[in-house]
Design an enzyme around this catalytic site. Structure first.
Site, mmCIF file in Angstrom:
data_model
loop_
_atom_site.group_PDB
_atom_site.id
_atom_site.type_symbol
_atom_site.label_atom_id
_atom_site.label_comp_id
_atom_site.label_asym_id
_atom_site.label_seq_id
_atom_site.Cartn_x
_atom_site.Cartn_y
_atom_site.Cartn_z
ATOM 1 N N GLU A 1 132.684 -18.539 133.749
ATOM 2 C CA GLU A 1 133.041 -17.129 133.642
ATOM 3 C C GLU A 1 133.651 -16.767 132.292
ATOM 4 O O GLU A 1 134.821 -16.347 132.213
ATOM 5 C CB GLU A 1 133.987 -16.744 134.786
ATOM 6 C CG GLU A 1 133.395 -17.000 136.159
ATOM 7 C CD GLU A 1 134.307 -16.547 137.309
ATOM 8 O OE1 GLU A 1 135.419 -16.098 137.046
ATOM 9 O OE2 GLU A 1 133.866 -16.661 138.466
ATOM 10 N N GLU B 1 129.671 -20.052 142.676
ATOM 11 C CA GLU B 1 130.875 -19.603 143.390
ATOM 12 C C GLU B 1 130.513 -18.420 144.272
ATOM 13 O O GLU B 1 129.809 -17.505 143.836
ATOM 14 C CB GLU B 1 131.991 -19.132 142.449
ATOM 15 C CG GLU B 1 132.746 -20.224 141.763
ATOM 16 C CD GLU B 1 133.884 -19.686 140.898
ATOM 17 O OE1 GLU B 1 134.435 -18.612 141.200
ATOM 18 O OE2 GLU B 1 134.193 -20.360 139.908
ATOM 19 N N ASN C 1 128.193 -16.717 139.678
ATOM 20 C CA ASN C 1 129.356 -16.544 140.557
ATOM 21 C C ASN C 1 129.359 -15.092 141.003
ATOM 22 O O ASN C 1 129.355 -14.183 140.167
ATOM 23 C CB ASN C 1 130.661 -16.834 139.807
ATOM 24 C CG ASN C 1 130.766 -18.277 139.344
ATOM 25 O OD1 ASN C 1 129.899 -19.101 139.645
ATOM 26 N ND2 ASN C 1 131.820 -18.584 138.620
ATOM 27 N N TYR D 1 131.051 -12.219 143.866
ATOM 28 C CA TYR D 1 132.008 -11.894 144.931
ATOM 29 C C TYR D 1 131.826 -10.480 145.460
ATOM 30 O O TYR D 1 131.855 -10.248 146.653
ATOM 31 C CB TYR D 1 133.451 -12.056 144.415
ATOM 32 C CG TYR D 1 133.818 -13.495 144.154
ATOM 33 C CD1 TYR D 1 134.381 -14.281 145.154
ATOM 34 C CD2 TYR D 1 133.576 -14.089 142.909
ATOM 35 C CE1 TYR D 1 134.705 -15.615 144.932
ATOM 36 C CE2 TYR D 1 133.892 -15.417 142.679
ATOM 37 C CZ TYR D 1 134.453 -16.180 143.689
ATOM 38 O OH TYR D 1 134.756 -17.495 143.486
ATOM 39 N N ARG E 1 131.675 -29.169 142.960
ATOM 40 C CA ARG E 1 131.886 -28.641 141.615
ATOM 41 C C ARG E 1 133.389 -28.644 141.317
ATOM 42 O O ARG E 1 134.161 -27.974 142.012
ATOM 43 C CB ARG E 1 131.318 -27.215 141.526
ATOM 44 C CG ARG E 1 131.606 -26.568 140.216
ATOM 45 C CD ARG E 1 131.001 -25.174 140.075
ATOM 46 N NE ARG E 1 131.453 -24.669 138.795
ATOM 47 C CZ ARG E 1 132.026 -23.486 138.598
ATOM 48 N NH1 ARG E 1 132.176 -22.630 139.596
ATOM 49 N NH2 ARG E 1 132.437 -23.139 137.398
ATOM 50 N N HIS F 1 137.262 -24.430 132.478
ATOM 51 C CA HIS F 1 137.607 -23.418 133.483
ATOM 52 C C HIS F 1 139.001 -22.903 133.104
ATOM 53 O O HIS F 1 139.961 -23.041 133.846
ATOM 54 C CB HIS F 1 137.569 -24.030 134.882
ATOM 55 C CG HIS F 1 137.458 -23.032 135.997
ATOM 56 N ND1 HIS F 1 136.450 -23.064 136.932
ATOM 57 C CD2 HIS F 1 138.227 -21.969 136.335
ATOM 58 C CE1 HIS F 1 136.611 -22.081 137.803
ATOM 59 N NE2 HIS F 1 137.696 -21.390 137.455
HETATM 60 O O1 IFM Z 1 139.641 -18.450 141.683
HETATM 61 C C1 IFM Z 1 138.675 -17.848 140.890
HETATM 62 C C2 IFM Z 1 137.938 -18.877 140.076
HETATM 63 O O2 IFM Z 1 138.796 -19.637 139.298
HETATM 64 C C3 IFM Z 1 136.932 -18.212 139.172
HETATM 65 N N1 IFM Z 1 136.100 -17.298 139.894
HETATM 66 C C4 IFM Z 1 136.720 -16.358 140.782
HETATM 67 C C5 IFM Z 1 137.669 -17.078 141.703
HETATM 68 C C6 IFM Z 1 138.339 -16.069 142.657
HETATM 69 O O3 IFM Z 1 139.050 -15.107 141.938
#
Ligand code: IFM
Length: 460
Positions: free
Chosen positions: A167, A366, A295, A297, A78, A122
């Site tokens: 995002e 992500e 995405n 985290y 990606r 992006h």
């Molecule tokens: O680096 C970023 C990415 O560009 C978008 N999602 C979160 C990642 C980590 O912060």
């Protein structure tokens, strides 16, 4: 039998990057300035004063990077297309030298047997469009669709999977509410207008991708897993406001064709001005997608809090009467983000439960962690914490599949250390270490672990 997480046959393992974070060459081959080129020049915009001007120099080293991907064994890569390489001023004919770069990249990927997954936006908006209002202006959504049509006409037959926006929450709220990201604007309703125009831009771009006959099209959202700090009604109401802003104001219009019901309370201090919404917008925004990119985290725990800014004229759309609470007992990554893999499974299951048949297949587009990587004397990086992060989140993904979620793929963020936005080069998310002064790439222990996990999965 290895103890790698088990994922179903055909499950796609990938790695991700984005243009401004890795390419460099910001002034080459006719590329125009983006909002990030402008923003990084502000004192204090980037914590270590770095920029994406050189980044990983991927523009000149992409062959080496495709070789790393091939060796890793991923089935997807990606990447994002830099809008200002294709349309230096955000409108008009395509810049052939910009197209050429992505043609070389796509051809190399295909030759290596890797499926290219292209993100169209992006965060690198052409500066000229920001000067005309940026995402506050509906016109930017129209320009985005034109740019999409140009790129899809060129690559629609060779790139099977397309992501319109990455995002959009970050573009709208970090870009136009708290100013942490480019263009660094703050205040008022502009983040809400930006959010809506991003969604309209997505809908228009979906139309352009369909017209070009691409195989698969969707969007990537950074969805949060939000829980109230206590069962008290004030805290559950605060959690709903946070969830509305982070998730529901995106997923409800995209998947269910309706505006999120909690918006009036969430944005109570700003909501009276919704004149940027037009009849027919929801139909456009909810055009069927082939997949939803998620995405993920870290999750959030929140509780009710007073407004941060007493002056209504200075208040922003992020000031919605809640505050975050530290996650108990979770390890923190170098970003300070709590590591809670169970929240990934719960998030995926909750999407399935809320949207049912309206939810298309999901790809995790992500997931990864920034860690305090310290190269040993021989240059090797023993990033055990990143391996533990990847392993536990892949396990959570496999549990979501077992719970009946139609999850088709997992994409590690990121292939290599890169320009981490407001943190510059001070945060490293890569499977591959990059020595920024020289550009030297060194696969970390996590790269070797991920390679083994992918290989184990394909031989099961
Ligand atoms: O680096 C970023 C990415 O560009 C978008 N999602 C979160 C990642 C980590 O912060």
């Amino acid at each position: 039998m290895s103890d790698f997480p088990v994922l179903p046959p055909g499950f796609e393992f990938g790695a991700a990057t984005s243009a401004y974070q890795i390419e460099g060459a910001t002034k080459e081959d006719g590329r125009g300035p983006s909002i990030w080129d402008t923003f990084v020049q502000r004192a204090d915009a980037v914590s270590d004063g770095s920029s994406g001007e050189t980044a990983c120099d991927h523009y000149h080293r992409h062959r080496e990077d495709v070789a790393l991907l091939a060796d890793l064994g991923v089935s997807t890569y990606r990447f994002s297309v830099a809008w200002p390489r294709i349309q230096p001023t955000g409108s008009g004919a395509a810049n052939p030298r910009g197209l050429d770069f992505y043609a070389r990249l796509v051809d190399d990927l295909l030759e290596a047997g890797i499926k290219p997954v292209a993100t169209l936006y992006h965060w690198d908006l052409p500066q000229r469009l920001e000067d005309a209002g940026g995402w506050r202006s509906r016109d930017t959504a129209e320009r985005f669709a034109e740019y999409t049509a140009l790129v899809a006409a060129e690559f629609g037959d060779r790139v099977p999977r397309w992501i319109t926006l990455n995002e959009p929450w970050c573009s709208a709220f970090l870009g136009y509410a708290n100013g942490e990201h480019a263009p660094g604007a703050r205040g008022g309703t502009s983040a809400l207008a930006a959010a809506h125009h991003l969604l309209v831009g997505h809908g228009l771009a979906m139309g352009a991708l369909r017209a070009a006959g691409v195989q698969e099209a969707g969007i990537s959202l950074n969805l949060d897993h939000v829980r109230p700090a206590t069962p008290a009604p004030v805290d559950t109401a605060a959690a709903l406001r946070a969830e509305t802003q982070r998730n529901l104001m995106w997923t409800d219009p995209l998947l269910a064709g309706c505006y999120a019901p909690g918006e009036a309370d969430t944005f109570a201090e700003l909501i009276e001005r919704q004149d940027f919404r037009r009849e027919g917008d929801l139909g456009l925004i909810s055009a069927p997608m082939d997949f939803l990119g998620v995405n993920y985290y870290t999750p959030s725990i929140v509780r009710a809090a007073p407004l941060r800014e007493p002056d209504p004229a200075l208040r922003t759309a992020m000031d919605i009467r809640y505050e975050g609470v530290a996650h108990p007992d979770a390890r923190l990554t170098a970003m300070g983000w709590a590591v809670v893999p169970d929240a990934l499974r719960e998030l995926l299951v909750s999407l399935r439960d809320r949207y049912g048949a309206l939810l298309p297949p999901i790809h995790i587009t992500e997931n990864g962690s920034a860690e305090h990587d310290t190269p040993a004397a021989d240059g090797s990086v023993h990033d055990a914490d990143r391996i533990a992060y990847l392993e536990s989140h892949l396990r959570a993904a496999s549990e979501a599949v077992a719970a009946g979620v139609d999850l088709r793929g997992y994409t590690a963020w990121s292939l290599m250390d890169n320009f981490e936005w407001a943190f510059g080069h001070s945060r490293r998310f890569g499977l591959v270490h990059v020595d920024f002064p020289t550009g030297t790439r060194t696969p970390k222990a996590s790269y070797h672990w991920y390679k083994a996990a992918i290989a184990a999965s394909s031989t099961r």
